[in-house]
Scaffold this active site. Structure first.
Site, PDB file in Angstrom:
ATOM      1  N   GLU A  21       0.889  -1.191   0.062  1.00  0.00           N
ATOM      2  CA  GLU A  21      -0.097  -0.043   0.031  1.00  0.00           C
ATOM      3  C   GLU A  21       0.821   1.187   0.073  1.00  0.00           C
ATOM      4  O   GLU A  21       0.574   2.293  -0.900  1.00  0.00           O
ATOM      5  CB  GLU A  21      -0.970  -0.063   1.310  1.00  0.00           C
ATOM      6  CG  GLU A  21      -1.986  -1.289   1.214  1.00  0.00           C
ATOM      7  CD  GLU A  21      -1.693  -2.378   1.818  1.00  0.00           C
ATOM      8  OE1 GLU A  21      -0.521  -2.587   2.083  1.00  0.00           O
ATOM      9  OE2 GLU A  21      -2.414  -3.321   2.136  1.00  0.00           O
ATOM     10  N   LYS A  23       3.961   1.812  -1.064  1.00  0.00           N
ATOM     11  CA  LYS A  23       4.519   1.823  -2.543  1.00  0.00           C
ATOM     12  C   LYS A  23       3.485   2.655  -3.381  1.00  0.00           C
ATOM     13  O   LYS A  23       4.001   3.376  -3.931  1.00  0.00           O
ATOM     14  CB  LYS A  23       5.023   0.475  -2.951  1.00  0.00           C
ATOM     15  CG  LYS A  23       5.289   0.346  -4.330  1.00  0.00           C
ATOM     16  CD  LYS A  23       5.233  -1.005  -5.016  1.00  0.00           C
ATOM     17  CE  LYS A  23       5.329  -1.002  -6.532  1.00  0.00           C
ATOM     18  NZ  LYS A  23       6.724  -0.425  -6.829  1.00  0.00           N
ATOM     19  N   GLY A 434      22.956  -7.861 -22.903  1.00  0.00           N
ATOM     20  CA  GLY A 434      21.886  -8.950 -23.048  1.00  0.00           C
ATOM     21  C   GLY A 434      20.607  -8.328 -23.167  1.00  0.00           C
ATOM     22  O   GLY A 434      19.900  -8.647 -24.169  1.00  0.00           O
ATOM     23  N   CYS A 518       9.880  -2.831  -4.755  1.00  0.00           N
ATOM     24  CA  CYS A 518      10.090  -4.135  -4.232  1.00  0.00           C
ATOM     25  C   CYS A 518      10.652  -5.190  -4.887  1.00  0.00           C
ATOM     26  O   CYS A 518      10.464  -5.072  -6.072  1.00  0.00           O
ATOM     27  CB  CYS A 518       8.540  -4.153  -3.510  1.00  0.00           C
ATOM     28  SG  CYS A 518       8.086  -2.973  -2.544  1.00  0.00           S
ATOM     29  N   HIS A 643      29.561 -10.912 -16.934  1.00  0.00           N
ATOM     30  CA  HIS A 643      29.112  -9.540 -16.720  1.00  0.00           C
ATOM     31  C   HIS A 643      29.072  -9.140 -15.356  1.00  0.00           C
ATOM     32  O   HIS A 643      28.507  -9.725 -14.491  1.00  0.00           O
ATOM     33  CB  HIS A 643      27.883  -9.198 -17.714  1.00  0.00           C
ATOM     34  CG  HIS A 643      27.339  -7.573 -17.131  1.00  0.00           C
ATOM     35  ND1 HIS A 643      28.107  -6.560 -17.493  1.00  0.00           N
ATOM     36  CD2 HIS A 643      26.284  -7.199 -16.333  1.00  0.00           C
ATOM     37  CE1 HIS A 643      27.482  -5.449 -16.948  1.00  0.00           C
ATOM     38  NE2 HIS A 643      26.404  -5.862 -16.434  1.00  0.00           N
ATOM     39  N   CYS A 645      28.449  -5.710 -12.421  1.00  0.00           N
ATOM     40  CA  CYS A 645      28.252  -4.119 -12.328  1.00  0.00           C
ATOM     41  C   CYS A 645      27.922  -3.996 -11.104  1.00  0.00           C
ATOM     42  O   CYS A 645      28.506  -4.555 -10.000  1.00  0.00           O
ATOM     43  CB  CYS A 645      26.959  -3.910 -13.180  1.00  0.00           C
ATOM     44  SG  CYS A 645      25.608  -4.799 -12.879  1.00  0.00           S
ATOM     45  N   HIS A 696      22.210   4.091 -16.939  1.00  0.00           N
ATOM     46  CA  HIS A 696      21.239   4.391 -15.776  1.00  0.00           C
ATOM     47  C   HIS A 696      20.759   5.812 -16.103  1.00  0.00           C
ATOM     48  O   HIS A 696      20.036   6.211 -15.327  1.00  0.00           O
ATOM     49  CB  HIS A 696      22.080   4.381 -14.410  1.00  0.00           C
ATOM     50  CG  HIS A 696      22.571   3.097 -14.138  1.00  0.00           C
ATOM     51  ND1 HIS A 696      23.822   2.734 -14.544  1.00  0.00           N
ATOM     52  CD2 HIS A 696      22.180   1.847 -13.643  1.00  0.00           C
ATOM     53  CE1 HIS A 696      24.254   1.428 -14.225  1.00  0.00           C
ATOM     54  NE2 HIS A 696      22.955   0.967 -13.638  1.00  0.00           N
TER      55      HIS A 696
HETATM   56  N1  GLN Z   1      22.050  -9.707 -18.814  1.00  0.00           N
HETATM   57  C1  GLN Z   1      21.355  -8.524 -17.872  1.00  0.00           C
HETATM   58  C2  GLN Z   1      20.876  -7.809 -18.663  1.00  0.00           C
HETATM   59  O1  GLN Z   1      21.317  -7.480 -19.727  1.00  0.00           O
HETATM   60  C3  GLN Z   1      22.316  -8.334 -16.964  1.00  0.00           C
HETATM   61  C4  GLN Z   1      21.708  -7.528 -15.948  1.00  0.00           C
HETATM   62  C5  GLN Z   1      22.548  -6.955 -14.749  1.00  0.00           C
HETATM   63  O2  GLN Z   1      23.954  -6.752 -14.932  1.00  0.00           O
HETATM   64  N2  GLN Z   1      22.132  -6.663 -13.840  1.00  0.00           N
HETATM   65  O3  GLN Z   1      19.792  -7.185 -18.391  1.00  0.00           O
HETATM   66 ZN    ZN Z   2      24.904  -4.909 -15.167  1.00  0.00          ZN
END
Ligand code: GLN
Ligand code: ZN
Length: 754
Positions: A21, A23, A434, A518, A643, A645, A696
């Site tokens: 709620e 959120k 990806g 969430c 990958h 991050c 981002h």
């Molecule tokens: N392969 C995923 C994507 O491209 C990797 C996401 C991530 O690094 N959090 O969304």
């Molecule tokens: Zn990533």
């Protein structure tokens, strides 16, 4: 201090609402669809319901000031007057608060990072030369007054000064924030006086930093802070809570101060040396014996035995959760699809509160008073122990076989040769991480499938159309290694969890990740097996549409564990290997389907890093082992990518090299390629794709700036080892932003190649 003693409590509770709620209300407020008073009414209603639930369950001290419009660390920054100057001019206090959390057109938000080793993110306070502290207690006093009015035995909770500063970030050339500890402690001293005036008998001050090695002097500093606060003549009784692990030297340090109660996490710090701290004899020990952050039912018998051993060491023992139950869903009640056995092994937030109350009763009135409950708990323990789903001999034997044989691939050199012959890529190959944008159409199709408005065949048709569009786009843009775009995945962990045995997805098991966001982590309860291929059909289809190589896309074992609730009856390392085996089987199937490049994502590698330095090496060893188990089943001519991050690779940089992926794409755009020097420093010699732009942000990066990034990268890495890619997946972006950004990225690569 004549505060009323208590026997049963929790350190905090979920706060987003049983049906999210808060959120929904918060997001409506942001969208201008709800007035402030309406938002406040939703929050107040949730607080009342939470307190009433805790009181009805039998808790005799109830945490308040644990509700939040965004985050408790940000609330603390407001409490001590430490918001940065750039938001100070915003006159409405709630708008100012949200601007600090999320930014607005004019100001950048504060950073956000993981709360210890949980999946919750807090807002990182900024402490600069201009920061002045001053008490601003409206929120805590308001919630306290509401609770007192309702007759609730309220205990305000605040983040402690040591933890607050240890988690803050120095800005504008300031010294480390902890240099301001004495000054900040005086604001807490003033707060305690105010709380006493308002009728608070107890205050809970959270100092989880004491279970980490973030700051070597933390125990000494804690002694100083709590001698000062404990020495105040006008104050509530002080309960200092540590959690998420063993406070080590922090425990005797706290026990030597005048505070009345100390909390220890006996689930994640089971060996906390209570008996060796004689000063505890005059204290209340708040014993966290019910796991506050995982979803397993407590073995009441074992917990009671543990509690019994503590009785001689403290003046009184209070039963509690190990930490706030913020990290688990509200209640099992909506989970109507679970079989009885599975259900009997679980305890979500409400069930944990009941367990605390039962244990407190057993402690107060004797075991007989709760004999039935203990019998039921014993039955659940026994049923879980002998359930065949938790012990699959074939899986265990296969892992033993592979690990005995060694999860080794050919040498890096022979792999490079075999892959070079097969792939025929230009220098500085271009690719993506990806995912492509999760468009409105994709989300609509998924919702329609779940609701039964379309069937599986129609859904597949729509996803294939999306894959075809994404392949066409990548061909038009001239990318070298293509992806299918992941349209069929709701989430990179849940997607696999839904297809693996040993997992189940909850219906309503939402937990707060940050702000209004969430997540609904799957539950990994049993031995993991892969009944059938999970991704091959999509990858094979995508590969039929192009002559360029299509990269298969999988989530790695560590990340799957990090974003799930994981079984607690065997070491994480063993569970990781089981997930790894399933991923390994998938890589082998992808290879058979003609896929020449497979990426196994491990963005959460850093996240599961233990809080204590002494435990880090063992973790990294099994994490790397699981990745290698997952990726060593394919031929040398199949190229393995990974990958990573979420920045700050420092402590895991050696492990990244040990993964021994042929190509590692890594977030670097915001850290200006520094990560490449770190990789060079440890002798990393495989290929690397440092992200050349930050996904981002909606901003489209220019060709020139990516050329600059690539030239910078070439100072650190020779062209034969350098890949060109964005710094993360593109699923949160819009198609036209992505098209423009990738077009510029490909031009940048071409410009640098010649
Ligand atoms: N392969 C995923 C994507 O491209 C990797 C996401 C991530 O690094 N959090 O969304
Ligand atoms: Zn990533």
């Amino acid at each position: 201090m004549n505060a009323t003693p208590f026997t049963a409590t929790v350190l905090g509770t979920p706060r987003i609402g049983p049906n999210r709620e808060l959120k929904r209300a918060t997001e409506k407020y942001w969208a201008g669809e709800l007035r402030r008073a309406e938002l406040e009414a939703v929050a107040a209603g949730l607080r009342r319901d939470t307190w009433a639930g805790l009181a009805a369950a039998g808790l005799d001290s109830i945490p308040v000031n644990t509700s939040s419009y965004y985050d408790q660390v940000l609330d603390t920054a407001v409490l001590v007057g430490a918001l940065p100057e750039r938001v100070a001019g915003i006159s409405d206090d709630l708008d100012r608060y949200f601007a600090a959390a999320r930014g607005n057109a004019a100001v950048a938000p504060l950073e956000m990072t993981k709360w210890f080793d949980t999946n919750y993110h807090y807002i990182v306070p900024e402490i600069g030369p201009a920061t002045t502290f001053s008490l601003n207690p409206a929120k805590v006093l308001g919630e306290l007054a509401e609770a007192v009015e309702l007759g609730i035995p309220a205990r305000p909770v605040i983040v402690g000064p040591l933890t607050f500063l240890a988690l803050s970030k120095a800005v504008d050339g300031a010294d480390a924030p902890l240099a301001r500890l004495d000054e900040l402690t005086e604001v807490y001293a003033e707060l305690l006086g105010t709380l006493a005036d308002t009728g608070a008998e107890w205050v809970q001050i959270d100092e989880p930093v004491l279970v980490t090695d973030i700051c070597a002097e933390a125990p000494t500093l804690a002694a100083k802070v709590y001698n000062r606060l404990g020495g105040l003549s006008k104050r509530p009784a002080i309960f200092v809570a540590t959690y998420f692990g063993d406070p080590g030297a922090g425990l005797p340090a706290l026990a030597g101060t005048p505070v009345e109660a100390i909390g220890v996490d006996l689930v994640y710090g089971p060996n906390t040396a209570i008996a060796t701290v004689p000063e505890l004899a005059s204290k209340t020990l708040v014993a966290g014996v019910v796991d506050g952050r995982n979803i397993w039912r407590t073995d009441l018998q074992a917990a009671l035995s543990k509690l019994a051993t503590l009785l001689g060491s403290a003046e009184s023992v209070v039963v509690s959760t190990s930490c706030s139950t913020l990290h688990v869903p509200y209640s099992l009640t909506p989970e109507t699809e679970l079989d009885d056995a599975l259900r009997s092994w679980l305890a979500f937030g409400a069930e944990k509160v009941a367990e605390v109350a039962i244990l407190a009763r057993a402690l107060g009135e004797g075991r007989e008073a709760v004999a039935d409950e203990i019998d039921a708990s014993n039955a659940a323990v026994a049923s879980r122990r002998c359930d065949p789903r938790l012990n699959n001999a074939a899986v265990r034997a296969e892992i033993a076989r592979i690990t005995a044989a060694g999860s080794q691939r050919g040498s890096a050199e022979s792999r490079r040769d075999a892959q070079g012959a097969r792939l025929d890529l230009p220098p500085l190959p271009t690719t993506t991480i990806g995912s492509f944008p999760q468009t409105v159409e994709i989300r609509k199709a998924r919702a329609a499938l779940v609701a039964g408005r379309i069937d599986e065949a129609e859904y597949t048709k729509q996803m294939k159309a999306e894959i075809a569009a994404v392949i066409r786009l990548q061909e038009d843009l001239g990318l070298d290694v293509l992806v299918h775009g992941e349209p069929e995945r709701n989430d990179m962990v849940q997607y696999f969890a839904e297809q693996l045995d040993g997992f189940f997805a909850t219906r309503n098991g939402w937990v707060q990740s940050y702000g209004s966001r969430c997540v609904r982590p799957p539950v990994l309860f049993g031995d993991v097996t892969r009944p059938e291929p999970m991704t091959t059909a999509w990858a094979r289809y995508a590969q039929t549409l192009t002559d360029k190589p299509v990269k298969g896309m999988l989530t790695g074992p560590v990340t799957i564990l990090a974003w799930s609730f994981v079984r607690d009856d065997q070491p994480l390392a063993d569970t990781a290997n089981q997930v790894a085996l399933a991923i390994r089987e998938e890589t082998v199937d992808l290879e058979s389907a003609g896929i020449a490049i497979i990426q196994v994502d491990e963005p959460a590698l850093r996240e599961l890093l233990p809080l204590r330095d002494a435990d880090k090496e063992a973790y990294l060893r099994w994490a790397v082992g699981a990745f290698r188990l997952a990726t060593s089943g394919v031929a040398d001519s199949t190229q393995i990518h990974t990958h990573l991050c979420y920045s700050e690779f420092g402590e895991v940089i050696g492990a990244i090299a040990d993964l021994d992926a042929d190509v590692t794409s890594i977030e670097a755009a915001r850290s200006h390629m520094e990560v490449l020097d770190d990789l060079n420093a440890i002798g990393f010699s495989n290929s690397v794709g440092p992200g050349v732009y930050d996904i981002h942000s909606p901003r489209v990066p220019s060709t020139e700036e990516m050329v600059t990034s690539l030239r910078e990268a070439l100072d650190a890495v020779p062209a034969q080892r350098l890949w060109v890619n964005p710094d993360c997946g593109l699923k949160t972006r819009k198609t036209d932003e992505v098209t423009e950004s990738l077009r510029n990225m490909v031009s940048a690569a071409k410009a640098v190649r010649v």
